[in-house]
Write an enzyme that holds these catalytic residues in place. Structure first.
Site, PDB file in Angstrom:
ATOM      1  N   HIS A 123       0.831  -1.207   0.000  1.00  0.00           N
ATOM      2  CA  HIS A 123       0.000   0.000   0.000  1.00  0.00           C
ATOM      3  C   HIS A 123       0.865   1.256   0.000  1.00  0.00           C
ATOM      4  O   HIS A 123       0.621   2.188  -0.774  1.00  0.00           O
ATOM      5  CB  HIS A 123      -0.916   0.008   1.227  1.00  0.00           C
ATOM      6  CG  HIS A 123      -1.674   1.291   1.393  1.00  0.00           C
ATOM      7  ND1 HIS A 123      -2.872   1.542   0.773  1.00  0.00           N
ATOM      8  CD2 HIS A 123      -1.378   2.417   2.097  1.00  0.00           C
ATOM      9  CE1 HIS A 123      -3.289   2.754   1.078  1.00  0.00           C
ATOM     10  NE2 HIS A 123      -2.400   3.311   1.893  1.00  0.00           N
ATOM     11  N   HIS A 128       1.371   4.824  -2.846  1.00  0.00           N
ATOM     12  CA  HIS A 128       1.688   6.238  -2.614  1.00  0.00           C
ATOM     13  C   HIS A 128       2.884   6.779  -3.393  1.00  0.00           C
ATOM     14  O   HIS A 128       2.828   7.870  -3.957  1.00  0.00           O
ATOM     15  CB  HIS A 128       1.999   6.450  -1.121  1.00  0.00           C
ATOM     16  CG  HIS A 128       0.816   6.546  -0.227  1.00  0.00           C
ATOM     17  ND1 HIS A 128       0.031   7.678  -0.128  1.00  0.00           N
ATOM     18  CD2 HIS A 128       0.288   5.643   0.650  1.00  0.00           C
ATOM     19  CE1 HIS A 128      -0.929   7.480   0.758  1.00  0.00           C
ATOM     20  NE2 HIS A 128      -0.793   6.248   1.247  1.00  0.00           N
ATOM     21  N   GLU A 169      -5.313   9.743  -0.469  1.00  0.00           N
ATOM     22  CA  GLU A 169      -5.777   8.364  -0.318  1.00  0.00           C
ATOM     23  C   GLU A 169      -6.761   7.936  -1.408  1.00  0.00           C
ATOM     24  O   GLU A 169      -6.658   6.830  -1.943  1.00  0.00           O
ATOM     25  CB  GLU A 169      -6.408   8.160   1.062  1.00  0.00           C
ATOM     26  CG  GLU A 169      -5.423   8.212   2.212  1.00  0.00           C
ATOM     27  CD  GLU A 169      -4.493   7.003   2.270  1.00  0.00           C
ATOM     28  OE1 GLU A 169      -4.735   6.016   1.538  1.00  0.00           O
ATOM     29  OE2 GLU A 169      -3.528   7.048   3.053  1.00  0.00           O
ATOM     30  N   SER A 188      -4.271   0.889  -4.950  1.00  0.00           N
ATOM     31  CA  SER A 188      -3.910  -0.413  -4.382  1.00  0.00           C
ATOM     32  C   SER A 188      -5.104  -1.329  -4.145  1.00  0.00           C
ATOM     33  O   SER A 188      -4.917  -2.489  -3.786  1.00  0.00           O
ATOM     34  CB  SER A 188      -3.142  -0.219  -3.066  1.00  0.00           C
ATOM     35  OG  SER A 188      -3.949   0.432  -2.096  1.00  0.00           O
TER      36      SER A 188
END
Length: 256
Positions: A123, A128, A169, A188
């Site tokens: 993740h 990111h 996010e 993700s």
């Protein structure tokens, strides 16, 4: 904010022991990337795809955080900094303000490929870090941390947390006629990305005031997300959010 001033974050800083990853863990990484890549290649924004190539992610090997940082540092000033796990808010903000992205080093097991409740290296890095190679996004993220680290007002932090949630996010961006994804939670997650792609999620134009009014729900797939027009818009929104927070603080201190 220099590393030596990371007072709240210091207890959580660790080293990535890259040589200790097992062949099975590298295979799990490969399987995770293989599952996500067709959808990402089709629906991720061009800045994410460019960042993925720039930082040198490999589909068959877990990422080496030192290697990634050596690429990001000269480009945007960011490092991918290993931490022991979930950080308290102040520690998290400190690290963002210092352009050090807190990155877990553990990887989910094969029986948890679909979902885990807490962030792992897949993740954190796959989701990111490619965006940290984009200079405007990188500046936005650092600015977010520098604003939040100075705030002690929990209500303001909760509302600014919505800005982070609906961009970093779960952010979307309009590119041409298409809605593309850039937020790590969409990148993700097959379920969240499919929800966007197949129209299960209402996509609204990004407006800071509406984003700050929209509560975060972590117990269900998203029914509403927000699409920016450009990363410059996101950068400017952070400056507007800083002004908004300062005005709210001033009003609370003056009793107005």
């Amino acid at each position: 904010m220099p590393a030596e001033r990371l007072k709240a974050a210091a207890p959580y800083l660790i080293e990535q022991k890259y040589s200790e990853y097992t062949a099975e863990q590298h295979q799990v990484w490969q399987e995770l990337v293989r599952r996500r890549w067709p959808q990402i290649e089709a629906h991720a924004c061009k800045e994410y795809l460019e960042g993925y190539q720039i930082i040198g992610l490999q589909q068959d090997r877990l990422p080496n955080l030192t290697s990634i940082s050596s690429i990001l540092g000269p480009r945007t000033g960011w490092s991918t900094t290993p931490v022991s796990g979930f950080l308290p808010a102040q520690a998290f903000f400190e690290m963002l303000a210092a352009r050090k992205f807190p990155t877990t080093t553990w990887l989910r097991s094969r029986d948890s490929l679909e979902y885990i409740p807490e962030p792992d290296i897949f993740h954190d890095v796959f989701g990111h870090v490619p965006m940290h190679a984009h200079r405007v996004f990188a500046d936005f993220l650092q600015h977010y941390g520098s604003v939040c680290v100075r705030l002690n007002d929990q209500d303001l932090l909760e509302q600014l947390g919505r800005l982070f949630w609906y961009t970093v996010e779960f952010g979307l961006i309009r590119q041409g006629e298409a809605i593309k994804v850039y937020g790590s939670g969409v990148i993700s997650s097959h379920g969240e990305c499919t929800n966007v792609v197949e129209g299960g999620c209402k996509v609204r134009d990004f407006e800071l005031e509406e984003v700050l009014r929209t509560p975060v729900r972590v117990d269900r797939i998203h029914s509403v997300l927000f699409a920016i027009e450009s990363f410059d818009q996101l950068y400017e929104a952070m400056h507007a959010a800083e002004n908004w927070a300062e005005q709210r603080l001033l009003q609370s201190h003056t009793g107005r």
